[in-house]
Enzyme design. Sequence first.
Site, PDB file in Angstrom:
ATOM      1  N   LYS A  75      -8.685  13.930   4.018  1.00  0.00           N
ATOM      2  CA  LYS A  75      -7.533  12.688   4.009  1.00  0.00           C
ATOM      3  C   LYS A  75      -6.354  13.024   5.248  1.00  0.00           C
ATOM      4  CE  LYS A  75      -6.589  13.932  -0.465  1.00  0.00           C
ATOM      5  NZ  LYS A  75      -6.601  12.611  -1.193  1.00  0.00           N
ATOM      6  N   ARG A  76      -5.705  12.039   5.552  1.00  0.00           N
ATOM      7  CA  ARG A  76      -4.611  12.229   6.330  1.00  0.00           C
ATOM      8  C   ARG A  76      -3.809  13.525   5.913  1.00  0.00           C
ATOM      9  NH1 ARG A  76      -3.934   8.654  10.984  1.00  0.00           N
ATOM     10  NH2 ARG A  76      -1.978   9.808  11.077  1.00  0.00           N
TER      11      ARG A  76
ATOM     12  N   LYS B  78       0.684  14.696   0.421  1.00  0.00           N
ATOM     13  CA  LYS B  78      -0.847  15.023  -0.153  1.00  0.00           C
ATOM     14  C   LYS B  78      -0.818  16.314  -0.527  1.00  0.00           C
ATOM     15  CE  LYS B  78      -2.391  10.797   2.450  1.00  0.00           C
ATOM     16  NZ  LYS B  78      -3.022   9.999   1.666  1.00  0.00           N
TER      17      LYS B  78
ATOM     18  N   THR C  96      -8.642   6.178  -2.221  1.00  0.00           N
ATOM     19  CA  THR C  96      -9.904   5.856  -2.255  1.00  0.00           C
ATOM     20  C   THR C  96     -11.137   6.950  -2.188  1.00  0.00           C
ATOM     21  OG1 THR C  96      -9.723   5.009   0.113  1.00  0.00           O
ATOM     22  CG2 THR C  96      -9.415   3.291  -1.645  1.00  0.00           C
TER      23      THR C  96
ATOM     24  N   HIS D 273       0.729  -1.180  -0.165  1.00  0.00           N
ATOM     25  CA  HIS D 273      -0.066   0.047  -0.159  1.00  0.00           C
ATOM     26  C   HIS D 273       0.752   1.228  -0.042  1.00  0.00           C
ATOM     27  CE1 HIS D 273      -4.070  -1.855   0.784  1.00  0.00           C
ATOM     28  NE2 HIS D 273      -3.323  -2.749   1.249  1.00  0.00           N
TER      29      HIS D 273
ATOM     30  N   LYS E 188     -14.860   7.996  -3.973  1.00  0.00           N
ATOM     31  CA  LYS E 188     -15.917   8.333  -3.274  1.00  0.00           C
ATOM     32  C   LYS E 188     -16.555   9.483  -3.746  1.00  0.00           C
ATOM     33  CE  LYS E 188     -14.109   5.692   0.814  1.00  0.00           C
ATOM     34  NZ  LYS E 188     -13.004   5.641   1.889  1.00  0.00           N
TER      35      LYS E 188
HETATM   36  C1  26V Z   1       1.801   2.456   7.682  1.00  0.00           C
HETATM   37  C2  26V Z   1       2.451   2.449   8.961  1.00  0.00           C
HETATM   38  C3  26V Z   1       3.923   2.507   8.984  1.00  0.00           C
HETATM   39  C4  26V Z   1       4.706   1.805  10.068  1.00  0.00           C
HETATM   40  C5  26V Z   1       3.862   2.124  11.301  1.00  0.00           C
HETATM   41  C6  26V Z   1       2.532   2.080  11.353  1.00  0.00           C
HETATM   42  C7  26V Z   1       1.865   2.048  10.149  1.00  0.00           C
HETATM   43  C8  26V Z   1       0.344   2.121  10.110  1.00  0.00           C
HETATM   44  C9  26V Z   1      -0.374   2.151   8.856  1.00  0.00           C
HETATM   45  C10 26V Z   1       0.670   2.493   7.405  1.00  0.00           C
HETATM   46  C11 26V Z   1      -0.317   2.431   6.497  1.00  0.00           C
HETATM   47  C12 26V Z   1       0.424   3.277   5.425  1.00  0.00           C
HETATM   48  C13 26V Z   1      -0.065   2.735   3.973  1.00  0.00           C
HETATM   49  C14 26V Z   1      -1.585   3.236   3.673  1.00  0.00           C
HETATM   50  O1  26V Z   1      -2.404   3.744   4.446  1.00  0.00           O
HETATM   51  N1  26V Z   1      -1.493   3.451   2.189  1.00  0.00           N
HETATM   52  C15 26V Z   1      -2.756   3.923   1.757  1.00  0.00           C
HETATM   53  O2  26V Z   1      -3.419   2.805   1.383  1.00  0.00           O
HETATM   54  C16 26V Z   1      -4.581   2.876   0.621  1.00  0.00           C
HETATM   55  C17 26V Z   1      -5.450   1.816   0.391  1.00  0.00           C
HETATM   56  O3  26V Z   1      -4.627   0.957  -0.530  1.00  0.00           O
HETATM   57  C18 26V Z   1      -4.501   3.721  -0.758  1.00  0.00           C
HETATM   58  O4  26V Z   1      -5.570   4.330  -1.221  1.00  0.00           O
HETATM   59  C19 26V Z   1      -3.512   5.265  -0.225  1.00  0.00           C
HETATM   60  O5  26V Z   1      -3.198   5.606  -1.454  1.00  0.00           O
HETATM   61  C20 26V Z   1      -2.397   4.748   0.456  1.00  0.00           C
HETATM   62  O6  26V Z   1      -1.542   5.893   0.929  1.00  0.00           O
END
Ligand code: 26V
Length: 801
Positions: free
Chosen positions: A538-539, A544, A646, A357, A650
Amino acid sequence: MRDQSEPMQIDAETFRAEILRHLTYSLGTDPDHASTHDWRMALSLTIRDRVVEPWFASTRQTWEQDRKRVYYLSMEFLIGRVLEDAAINLGLRDIAAEALEGLGQDFATLADAEPDAALGNGGLGRLAACYLESMATLGCPAYGYGIRYEHGLFRQSFDHGRQVEMPENWLTVQNPWEFDRVESAYTIGFKGHVEVIDGRSVWHPGETVIASAHDMPVVGWQGRWANTLRLWAAKPTTLLDLDRFNRGDYTAAAEPETLARTLSRVLYPDDTTYAGKELRLKQEFFLTSAALQDILRRYLATHSDLRALPDKVAIQMNDTHPALAGPELVRLLVDDHGIEMGEAIGIARSCLGYTNHTLLPEALERWSTWLMGNVLPRHMQIIEAIDADHAKAHPDRPAHVGIVAQNEVKMGELAFVMADKVNGVSALHTELVKKNLFPDLDRLHPGRIVNQTNGVTPRRWIRMANPALSRLITETVGEGWESDLDRLAGLESHVEDAGFRDAFAAAKRANKERAADWLADRTGVQADPAALFDVQVKRIHEYKRQLLNILQTIALWKRIRENPDADHVPVVKIFGGKSAPGYAVAKEIVNLINDVAAVVNNDSEVRGLLKVIYPANYNVSMAEVVIPAADLSEQISTAGKEASGTGNMKLSLNGALTIGTLDGANVEIRERVGAENFFLFGLTADQVIQRRKDALHSRHAIEASQSLRDVLQMLAEGVFSPDQPDRYHGVVDRIWHHDYFLVADDFDAYETAQAQVADLWRTPDEWVRKAALNTARMGFFSSDRAIRGYMNDIWRTEPAI
Ligand code: 26V
């Protein structure tokens, strides 16, 4: 099983009696004394009763037919509220409302009182929630496995414009949607040592906790199928240190309990940087080990040959967070069931899939071998065995490709090597995964990397969030589009019909009025529903580029003040999003948006032509109000950085036009809605790479843009921070000298695109045409389509209905 073509039959009278029965016997109160909470619980339990029936039937059918099951392992499930979603999927929303009316209660008020289940940070967790709902809708036998965090994502508030985090407490009130499965519990080990007895390795953990299951039913459209989301809570193996208690040391006596529960206490709120924290590694293993023990127990209840496991089990790793699933499955097969290491690796690989992701290097997990060896000594050995096995199978493997290198375990490489299929989440992202993230592994394993472009569930994101548009769609294309979203294409032939366009505009207007009330209630700022609602939710993250948006907002403000009588389009800029608590630069951007809002909203010279509204605590429930009200969708990331997005889907589905870069799924959205119905701007992913090679790129861009120079000067002079004029000197300095995300380079192109937006807004009929075409052409982005893709290409499963 119930006739699946029939919607649930129950009349309002019976429904009312059931609510009252729950009020009396489950809540122990009566209508004269019941609080909103009591009514909500009674309503939820009444609806829950109706979920249980298809839930049992689905489970029974899966056992009877010995179906292959999908296991979706994710550290995050961003569910939001459950009540209205379940009511709508069961076809009970209107009956429930009618039943409540007779009791002097309002459905929407009760539904609004439910706390969000915010067990996720953002896109990745919300995607997992959409996918669970689609798997239930399609009748794909599946389990979600996650952690039952006591505290979900923090609550955000603003203090003088600065983000403040507060703990989230969704479980302080009883959760009617979960069933505590005290009988489903597993021991999870950590630390200790490995002993070799007769050539067999025996791990003696030094610490243990219990993983205890809590099940939430996930019901699909029309209640035809229901799956389980199983969340694990950590409990101590010994509740109380009785020796200490008897000595009167009560705090110390409760220590084992406190320590164990820490594991499922909080969701890590930082989705930007991997921090290498021991507790996070333990959480990841806690989820993974509990899930795998549960999966094997279920399999072995009716099978004995573990070599045939891949015929019945598909395990999906949602990013690398559960990537210990590889080594843990191998450990169970080898150490507990006596299968030889090489064969065990092969069996495990055939069961596993890995979804990537993110490409952001700082988010890629790498655990130090020291920490891994300390917390999971047996797994460290197995990871080395997996690495050696892979190196042996691929003698041409370059040295730097290994899983373990420079005293680190690279979780992306581990997940890749242990997966049958690896997927990216949009066409562009998948290409970048091949080209930039895993070029060597892609060469060694051609065909392993596949694409599955993300999708969103139309039940929550259109039918529930946008009843006005939903009614129009049903009137226009007939029933059934909710589970067959390609049928939105049937709207297209009506776009030239003025009556249809009026109805489309009226639905949008109704949503904007509802959102304006909601925003005024939350922020005190009144938005004019006739203005253009320009939305970025979004975050908060540098890539972004909320900064690009707010800088353009400043430029617009300046233009309005300098030329008050020009033909300005009234705009409401709506922002929503949380910053990771430790992400200082993102917090500065939060502060800036709020500071700009304070100045602009209180400037009488602006006369309502521009408003900036940033309600605190963006979450799923806020998205459900804001997204249907949007005219313009901001998808303006630095190209190459947003894996998919995503929210972009929406918003466009709900009839917003996109202003965006060629990034993530924007590329595919634009292809489908048509280039003429999308405001494209900015450098491409390749151009971004090229541009960065020029050390002075941002200086050149600033020198070429009068508008950007003016904005930066206002920031430098403290126009938005009169109490502290140097507050944004850091922001200005970064744009001049360290503009990694190319805000300056894309600024002029973005302003030009925004001018095109304003131009189109001046011909409302044209705007509505394009907005309606967006909705009509977005059917592809249903999560049902995405899940069918996973079922066919990755899991090799058939729907059970
Ligand atoms: C990353 C990390 C890094 C380590 C510590 C904890 C933690 C927790 C969550 C994440 C998630 C980062 C990845 C993420 O959210 N990616 C997003 O995924 C979406 C669904 O596929 C996508 O639409 C977004 O573009 C993407 O940024």
